[in-house]
Design a protein around this motif. Structure first.
Motif, PDB file in Angstrom:
ATOM      1  N   VAL A  32      34.002  38.709  46.052  1.00 49.03           N
ATOM      2  CA  VAL A  32      34.760  37.665  45.360  1.00 49.03           C
ATOM      3  C   VAL A  32      36.118  37.520  46.021  1.00 49.03           C
ATOM      4  CG1 VAL A  32      35.762  36.933  43.170  1.00 49.03           C
ATOM      5  CG2 VAL A  32      33.572  38.141  43.188  1.00 49.03           C
ATOM      6  N   ILE A  33      36.445  36.313  46.415  1.00 47.12           N
ATOM      7  CA  ILE A  33      37.726  36.024  47.064  1.00 47.12           C
ATOM      8  C   ILE A  33      38.659  35.359  46.057  1.00 47.12           C
ATOM      9  CG2 ILE A  33      38.888  34.843  48.964  1.00 47.12           C
ATOM     10  CD1 ILE A  33      36.957  36.974  49.917  1.00 47.12           C
ATOM     11  N   VAL A  77      41.458  40.871  53.843  1.00 41.53           N
ATOM     12  CA  VAL A  77      41.705  39.428  53.839  1.00 41.53           C
ATOM     13  C   VAL A  77      40.763  38.774  54.840  1.00 41.53           C
ATOM     14  CG1 VAL A  77      44.115  39.706  53.165  1.00 41.53           C
ATOM     15  CG2 VAL A  77      43.524  39.601  55.595  1.00 41.53           C
ATOM     16  N   PRO A  78      40.328  37.537  54.560  1.00 41.74           N
ATOM     17  CA  PRO A  78      39.459  36.841  55.522  1.00 41.74           C
ATOM     18  C   PRO A  78      40.219  36.576  56.817  1.00 41.74           C
ATOM     19  CG  PRO A  78      39.402  35.796  53.361  1.00 41.74           C
ATOM     20  CD  PRO A  78      40.530  36.762  53.338  1.00 41.74           C
ATOM     21  N   PRO A  98      52.330  35.504  48.377  1.00 45.93           N
ATOM     22  CA  PRO A  98      51.600  34.766  47.334  1.00 45.93           C
ATOM     23  C   PRO A  98      50.798  33.630  47.950  1.00 45.93           C
ATOM     24  CG  PRO A  98      53.969  34.302  47.252  1.00 45.93           C
ATOM     25  CD  PRO A  98      53.788  35.445  48.191  1.00 45.93           C
ATOM     26  N   GLY A  99      49.603  33.414  47.409  1.00 44.41           N
ATOM     27  CA  GLY A  99      48.729  32.369  47.908  1.00 44.41           C
ATOM     28  C   GLY A  99      47.772  32.825  48.989  1.00 44.41           C
ATOM     29  N   VAL A 100      47.959  34.046  49.498  1.00 49.81           N
ATOM     30  CA  VAL A 100      47.069  34.562  50.527  1.00 49.81           C
ATOM     31  C   VAL A 100      45.739  34.970  49.898  1.00 49.81           C
ATOM     32  CG1 VAL A 100      46.695  36.448  52.179  1.00 49.81           C
ATOM     33  CG2 VAL A 100      48.918  35.310  52.042  1.00 49.81           C
ATOM     34  N   ALA A 101      44.619  34.559  50.509  1.00 44.47           N
ATOM     35  CA  ALA A 101      43.297  34.923  50.004  1.00 44.47           C
ATOM     36  C   ALA A 101      43.009  36.387  50.318  1.00 44.47           C
ATOM     37  CB  ALA A 101      42.234  34.030  50.622  1.00 44.47           C
ATOM     38  N   TYR A 102      42.354  37.071  49.375  1.00 42.10           N
ATOM     39  CA  TYR A 102      42.002  38.481  49.570  1.00 42.10           C
ATOM     40  C   TYR A 102      40.696  38.771  48.838  1.00 42.10           C
ATOM     41  CZ  TYR A 102      43.605  39.387  44.793  1.00 42.10           C
ATOM     42  OH  TYR A 102      43.742  39.381  43.430  1.00 42.10           O
ATOM     43  N   VAL A 103      40.074  39.883  49.197  1.00 44.16           N
ATOM     44  CA  VAL A 103      38.830  40.294  48.543  1.00 44.16           C
ATOM     45  C   VAL A 103      39.205  40.982  47.228  1.00 44.16           C
ATOM     46  CG1 VAL A 103      36.749  41.699  48.700  1.00 44.16           C
ATOM     47  CG2 VAL A 103      37.640  40.554  50.745  1.00 44.16           C
TER      48      VAL A 103
END
Length: 374
Positions: free
Chosen positions: A20-21, A291-292, A348-353
């Motif tokens: 889940v991202i 992170v992707p 903030p706003g950075v996508a992560y697992v």
């Protein structure tokens, strides 16, 4: 090495649905205080189901720990009192029929001048009295869960029903016991009525602000708690002040009087970058989140990897290592509360697992083994 590459890609496809991202957000974190807490229930949240008639307790339809709905069957009682009530109700029905026939005859005689107005009134009053007696019995029977309209014969079987949703705490009377009217037979607790008493030092309690957040931890589960008030007296055994919290997550039955740990979040509050605690993991001796990889960088690296593979077979191993579409981001944990942790090292706003970290970590380790193995 091509087999290793295919294995990594295939593994990622199988595990992608478990990953889940989410994106890092800004959240408020305050001063953390960890205390002991006890799960309790206020007296108005505990109810006792009683038998409204005396009789012999024949059957229980529930057992301790069972959840019941309002109107659900609790127990069966054989009641001589109910037998008399239902017999009287049926007898009054027959009596009403007889009085109505007598009233009809008197009315005909009155119309012919063969009966007086007093005779007619007397029969009308008699009918009203019998109907009132039957209506009173009908009301009592309905309150016991019996439909008078369906009665064909007298019955002594009384079914006790739950008057509210709840959890069966105790069976108060042994089976095959003679009980009197208003005898409590089952103790019921409402699942929505769980509270936590947090034990805290008296000095800290007296300085406690009105805005306080709590998080109760029981095993692997945690529950959000809303602070209600400081209780007026200290606990006699521990000499600690007692703060009462309402446990908001109350769908699951909890064990009364069980002790647990609670985190209390106090002001001053600061806005910090937050990620889910489930996203944090130790990797090569440091706390990281996954992170992707950036799409362009990944494609470029993959293209370069193909060119190098054509010239140098050994460098194909590094290409396979890069096939995992995630990379690590080292973070520093500043604070945590509930399901989230405040961290440094990510914007903030950075996508992560957020969930499925185990699968990503497993893929990266397999990739490294493939890149260095023979």
């Amino acid at each position: 090495m091509k087999k290793i590459s295919l294995f990594i890609v295939f593994t990622f496809v199988l595990q992608a649905s478990d990953i889940v991202i989410e994106k890092a957000t800004m959240q408020s974190f305050g001063k953390q205080l960890r205390v002991n807490a006890k799960i309790v229930q206020l007296s108005n949240q505990r109810q006792q189901i009683v038998s409204r008639l005396g009789g012999h307790l024949e059957t229980y339809y529930v057992e301790p720990g069972q959840t019941v709905k309002r109107g659900g069957k609790i127990a069966k009682i054989q009641s001589l009192e109910l037998s008399k009530m239902t017999a009287d109700y049926l007898a009054l029905g027959k009596k009403i029929e007889a009085v109505r026939e007598r009233l009809a005859s008197t009315k005909k005689l009155y119309e012919k001048g063969l009966a007086s107005k007093q005779d007619l009134n007397r029969e009308q009053i008699a009918l009203a009295g019998v109907e009132a007696d039957r209506n009173a019995l009908a009301s009592q029977l309905r309150s016991l869960g019996i439909d008078p309209g369906r009665l064909k014969s007298a019955t002594d079987t009384l079914i006790i029903h739950a008057h509210a949703d709840g959890l069966v705490s105790r069976l108060l009377v042994p089976l095959h016991t003679n009980v009197s009217a208003e005898t409590p037979i089952v103790s019921l607790v409402q699942k929505s009525g769980y509270y936590a008493v947090a034990y805290i030092g008296v000095k800290e309690a007296l300085k406690m602000p009105e805005k306080v957040e709590g998080r109760l931890y029981i095993g692997d589960e945690s529950f959000s708690c809303r602070y209600l008030y400081l209780m007026p007296k200290v606990d006699e055994e521990t000499q600690r002040a007692q703060m009462l919290f309402w446990i908001e997550s109350s769908d699951k039955p909890l064990l009364l009087n069980a002790f647990a740990e609670m985190d209390i979040d106090l002001p001053p509050y600061e806005k910090r970058v937050a990620v889910k605690r489930s996203a944090l993991t130790m990797f090569e001796g440091e706390w990281v989140v996954f992170v992707p990889k950036a799409g362009e960088g990944h494609e470029k690296h993959e293209h370069e990897g193909h060119e190098e593979h054509d010239e140098h077979g050994e460098e194909d191993e590094e290409h396979h290592h890069e096939e995992v579409p995630f990379e690590t981001r080292v973070v520093e944990i500043i604070a945590s509360f509930g399901d989230f942790a405040a961290v440094k090292g990510i914007e903030p706003g950075v996508a992560y697992v957020a969930d499925g970290v185990y699968f990503v970590k497993s893929m990266m380790l397999k990739s490294e083994l493939g890149g260095h193995g023979h």
